[in-house]
Design a protein around this motif. Structure first.
Motif, PDB file in Angstrom:
ATOM      1  N   PHE A   8       0.857  -1.177   0.000  1.00  0.00           N
ATOM      2  CA  PHE A   8       0.000   0.000   0.000  1.00  0.00           C
ATOM      3  C   PHE A   8       0.893   1.226   0.000  1.00  0.00           C
ATOM      4  O   PHE A   8       1.566   1.506   0.999  1.00  0.00           O
ATOM      5  CB  PHE A   8      -0.901  -0.012   1.243  1.00  0.00           C
ATOM      6  CG  PHE A   8      -1.717  -1.260   1.352  1.00  0.00           C
ATOM      7  CD1 PHE A   8      -2.835  -1.436   0.556  1.00  0.00           C
ATOM      8  CD2 PHE A   8      -1.348  -2.275   2.222  1.00  0.00           C
ATOM      9  CE1 PHE A   8      -3.598  -2.597   0.645  1.00  0.00           C
ATOM     10  CE2 PHE A   8      -2.094  -3.427   2.317  1.00  0.00           C
ATOM     11  CZ  PHE A   8      -3.218  -3.590   1.523  1.00  0.00           C
ATOM     12  N   PRO A   9       0.944   1.963  -1.113  1.00  0.00           N
ATOM     13  CA  PRO A   9       1.804   3.152  -1.176  1.00  0.00           C
ATOM     14  C   PRO A   9       1.453   4.159  -0.087  1.00  0.00           C
ATOM     15  O   PRO A   9       0.291   4.300   0.297  1.00  0.00           O
ATOM     16  CB  PRO A   9       1.520   3.733  -2.565  1.00  0.00           C
ATOM     17  CG  PRO A   9       0.953   2.597  -3.353  1.00  0.00           C
ATOM     18  CD  PRO A   9       0.223   1.732  -2.366  1.00  0.00           C
ATOM     19  N   THR A  10       2.469   4.862   0.388  1.00  0.00           N
ATOM     20  CA  THR A  10       2.281   5.864   1.443  1.00  0.00           C
ATOM     21  C   THR A  10       1.694   7.160   0.909  1.00  0.00           C
ATOM     22  O   THR A  10       1.197   7.976   1.675  1.00  0.00           O
ATOM     23  CB  THR A  10       3.619   6.196   2.128  1.00  0.00           C
ATOM     24  OG1 THR A  10       4.473   6.845   1.182  1.00  0.00           O
ATOM     25  CG2 THR A  10       4.279   4.954   2.695  1.00  0.00           C
ATOM     26  N   GLY A  11       1.807   7.364  -0.399  1.00  0.00           N
ATOM     27  CA  GLY A  11       1.371   8.628  -0.984  1.00  0.00           C
ATOM     28  C   GLY A  11       2.442   9.698  -0.912  1.00  0.00           C
ATOM     29  O   GLY A  11       2.230  10.829  -1.342  1.00  0.00           O
ATOM     30  N   LEU A  12       3.599   9.355  -0.377  1.00  0.00           N
ATOM     31  CA  LEU A  12       4.750  10.260  -0.314  1.00  0.00           C
ATOM     32  C   LEU A  12       5.783   9.712  -1.304  1.00  0.00           C
ATOM     33  O   LEU A  12       6.463   8.719  -1.014  1.00  0.00           O
ATOM     34  CB  LEU A  12       5.311  10.327   1.106  1.00  0.00           C
ATOM     35  CG  LEU A  12       4.311  10.758   2.184  1.00  0.00           C
ATOM     36  CD1 LEU A  12       4.931  10.633   3.565  1.00  0.00           C
ATOM     37  CD2 LEU A  12       3.818  12.168   1.937  1.00  0.00           C
ATOM     38  N   ALA A  13       5.855  10.333  -2.478  1.00  0.00           N
ATOM     39  CA  ALA A  13       6.634   9.789  -3.593  1.00  0.00           C
ATOM     40  C   ALA A  13       8.075   9.408  -3.226  1.00  0.00           C
ATOM     41  O   ALA A  13       8.515   8.302  -3.570  1.00  0.00           O
ATOM     42  CB  ALA A  13       6.604  10.753  -4.780  1.00  0.00           C
ATOM     43  N   PRO A  14       8.843  10.249  -2.533  1.00  0.00           N
ATOM     44  CA  PRO A  14      10.222   9.841  -2.218  1.00  0.00           C
ATOM     45  C   PRO A  14      10.270   8.577  -1.349  1.00  0.00           C
ATOM     46  O   PRO A  14      11.108   7.700  -1.568  1.00  0.00           O
ATOM     47  CB  PRO A  14      10.804  11.037  -1.458  1.00  0.00           C
ATOM     48  CG  PRO A  14       9.951  12.201  -1.856  1.00  0.00           C
ATOM     49  CD  PRO A  14       8.581  11.634  -2.103  1.00  0.00           C
ATOM     50  N   ALA A  40       2.434  13.645  12.892  1.00  0.00           N
ATOM     51  CA  ALA A  40       2.040  14.307  11.642  1.00  0.00           C
ATOM     52  C   ALA A  40       2.350  13.414  10.441  1.00  0.00           C
ATOM     53  O   ALA A  40       1.537  13.300   9.506  1.00  0.00           O
ATOM     54  CB  ALA A  40       2.751  15.648  11.502  1.00  0.00           C
ATOM     55  N   LEU A  41       3.514  12.770  10.455  1.00  0.00           N
ATOM     56  CA  LEU A  41       3.881  11.884   9.345  1.00  0.00           C
ATOM     57  C   LEU A  41       2.937  10.688   9.273  1.00  0.00           C
ATOM     58  O   LEU A  41       2.424  10.366   8.193  1.00  0.00           O
ATOM     59  CB  LEU A  41       5.330  11.415   9.491  1.00  0.00           C
ATOM     60  CG  LEU A  41       5.818  10.430   8.426  1.00  0.00           C
ATOM     61  CD1 LEU A  41       5.737  11.043   7.033  1.00  0.00           C
ATOM     62  CD2 LEU A  41       7.239   9.979   8.735  1.00  0.00           C
ATOM     63  N   SER A  42       2.678  10.046  10.407  1.00  0.00           N
ATOM     64  CA  SER A  42       1.788   8.886  10.368  1.00  0.00           C
ATOM     65  C   SER A  42       0.368   9.299   9.972  1.00  0.00           C
ATOM     66  O   SER A  42      -0.305   8.585   9.223  1.00  0.00           O
ATOM     67  CB  SER A  42       1.805   8.118  11.685  1.00  0.00           C
ATOM     68  OG  SER A  42       1.322   8.893  12.740  1.00  0.00           O
ATOM     69  N   ALA A  43      -0.089  10.469  10.416  1.00  0.00           N
ATOM     70  CA  ALA A  43      -1.419  10.960  10.038  1.00  0.00           C
ATOM     71  C   ALA A  43      -1.483  11.251   8.546  1.00  0.00           C
ATOM     72  O   ALA A  43      -2.478  10.945   7.886  1.00  0.00           O
ATOM     73  CB  ALA A  43      -1.785  12.206  10.840  1.00  0.00           C
ATOM     74  N   GLN A  44      -0.421  11.822   7.985  1.00  0.00           N
ATOM     75  CA  GLN A  44      -0.403  12.115   6.547  1.00  0.00           C
ATOM     76  C   GLN A  44      -0.435  10.829   5.735  1.00  0.00           C
ATOM     77  O   GLN A  44      -1.179  10.708   4.756  1.00  0.00           O
ATOM     78  CB  GLN A  44       0.834  12.940   6.174  1.00  0.00           C
ATOM     79  CG  GLN A  44       0.871  13.344   4.705  1.00  0.00           C
ATOM     80  CD  GLN A  44      -0.238  14.308   4.333  1.00  0.00           C
ATOM     81  OE1 GLN A  44      -0.305  15.405   4.859  1.00  0.00           O
ATOM     82  NE2 GLN A  44      -1.123  13.907   3.434  1.00  0.00           N
ATOM     83  N   ILE A  45       0.358   9.842   6.145  1.00  0.00           N
ATOM     84  CA  ILE A  45       0.363   8.566   5.426  1.00  0.00           C
ATOM     85  C   ILE A  45      -0.995   7.877   5.566  1.00  0.00           C
ATOM     86  O   ILE A  45      -1.540   7.356   4.577  1.00  0.00           O
ATOM     87  CB  ILE A  45       1.509   7.665   5.922  1.00  0.00           C
ATOM     88  CG1 ILE A  45       2.867   8.289   5.548  1.00  0.00           C
ATOM     89  CG2 ILE A  45       1.382   6.261   5.332  1.00  0.00           C
ATOM     90  CD1 ILE A  45       4.069   7.601   6.200  1.00  0.00           C
ATOM     91  N   ALA A  46      -1.565   7.883   6.772  1.00  0.00           N
ATOM     92  CA  ALA A  46      -2.887   7.278   6.981  1.00  0.00           C
ATOM     93  C   ALA A  46      -3.933   7.974   6.112  1.00  0.00           C
ATOM     94  O   ALA A  46      -4.766   7.313   5.477  1.00  0.00           O
ATOM     95  CB  ALA A  46      -3.276   7.357   8.457  1.00  0.00           C
ATOM     96  N   MET A  72      -6.319  15.742  10.137  1.00  0.00           N
ATOM     97  CA  MET A  72      -6.458  15.275   8.752  1.00  0.00           C
ATOM     98  C   MET A  72      -7.253  16.259   7.904  1.00  0.00           C
ATOM     99  O   MET A  72      -6.929  16.471   6.738  1.00  0.00           O
ATOM    100  CB  MET A  72      -7.081  13.885   8.726  1.00  0.00           C
ATOM    101  CG  MET A  72      -6.143  12.819   9.245  1.00  0.00           C
ATOM    102  SD  MET A  72      -6.895  11.196   9.113  1.00  0.00           S
ATOM    103  CE  MET A  72      -5.471  10.171   9.479  1.00  0.00           C
ATOM    104  N   ALA A  73      -8.272  16.885   8.484  1.00  0.00           N
ATOM    105  CA  ALA A  73      -9.037  17.894   7.746  1.00  0.00           C
ATOM    106  C   ALA A  73      -8.150  19.079   7.400  1.00  0.00           C
ATOM    107  O   ALA A  73      -8.264  19.663   6.311  1.00  0.00           O
ATOM    108  CB  ALA A  73     -10.249  18.348   8.558  1.00  0.00           C
TER     109      ALA A  73
END
Length: 159
Positions: A8-14, A40-46, A72-73
């Motif tokens: 499952f891609p993280t959505g963070l290209a690098p 913040a990182l885990s919330a962004q990936i989630a 997240m909002a």
């Protein structure tokens, strides 16, 4: 027979270029000092994963479900609730809250957060089986009571 592992891609290209994403059942540990954006990182990936339909579980004693959803909002709208209020853009923030509210995100209220390894494993196993949750984020492992912690006899798996 060798089956390809579902990622499952993280959505963070690098990050995705380096690791390809997270696999079902992976245990990922984010380590850093306090206030270095682990949550913040885990919330962004989630958020990125749930926006692509991946069922995600979040366990954090740091804040309430409302705080997680607000964070997240803010990521969706580009505005914190307070910034939206000051700029007269509460309708935009409310729309972002609505989007986040429809995502396949599962969490535990702060006061019900498991504090032992076996409690966390039970939570993961229940969501994996009952809700088909595929990826889990456990934030603040320092909240685990290691004095009482023991590995569960049956193991901890989200497969």
């Amino acid at each position: 027979e060798h089956r390809a592992r579902e990622l499952f891609p993280t959505g963070l290209a690098p990050l995705d270029r380096m690791i390809g994403g997270f696999g079902a059942g992976d245990i990922v540990v984010l380590g850093a000092h306090t206030s270095h954006a682990k949550t913040a990182l885990s919330a962004q990936i989630a958020l990125n994963m749930t926006m692509r339909g991946v069922r995600v579980g979040c366990l954090t004693p740091e804040g309430s479900d409302e705080q997680i959803v607000d964070r997240m909002a803010a990521m969706v709208s580009g505005l914190t609730r307070e910034a939206a209020r000051r700029a007269g853009l509460l309708a935009d923030f409310a729309a972002a809250l609505e989007v986040v509210g429809t995502l396949p995100l599962y969490s535990v209220e702060t006061e019900r957060t498991p504090r032992t390894i076996s409690g966390i494993c039970a939570w993961i196993t229940a969501l994996a089986r009952g809700q088909d949750v595929r990826v889990f984020f456990v934030d603040h492992i320092d909240a685990v009571d290691f004095e009482r912690a023991r590995a569960p006899r049956s193991g901890c798996t989200a497969h």
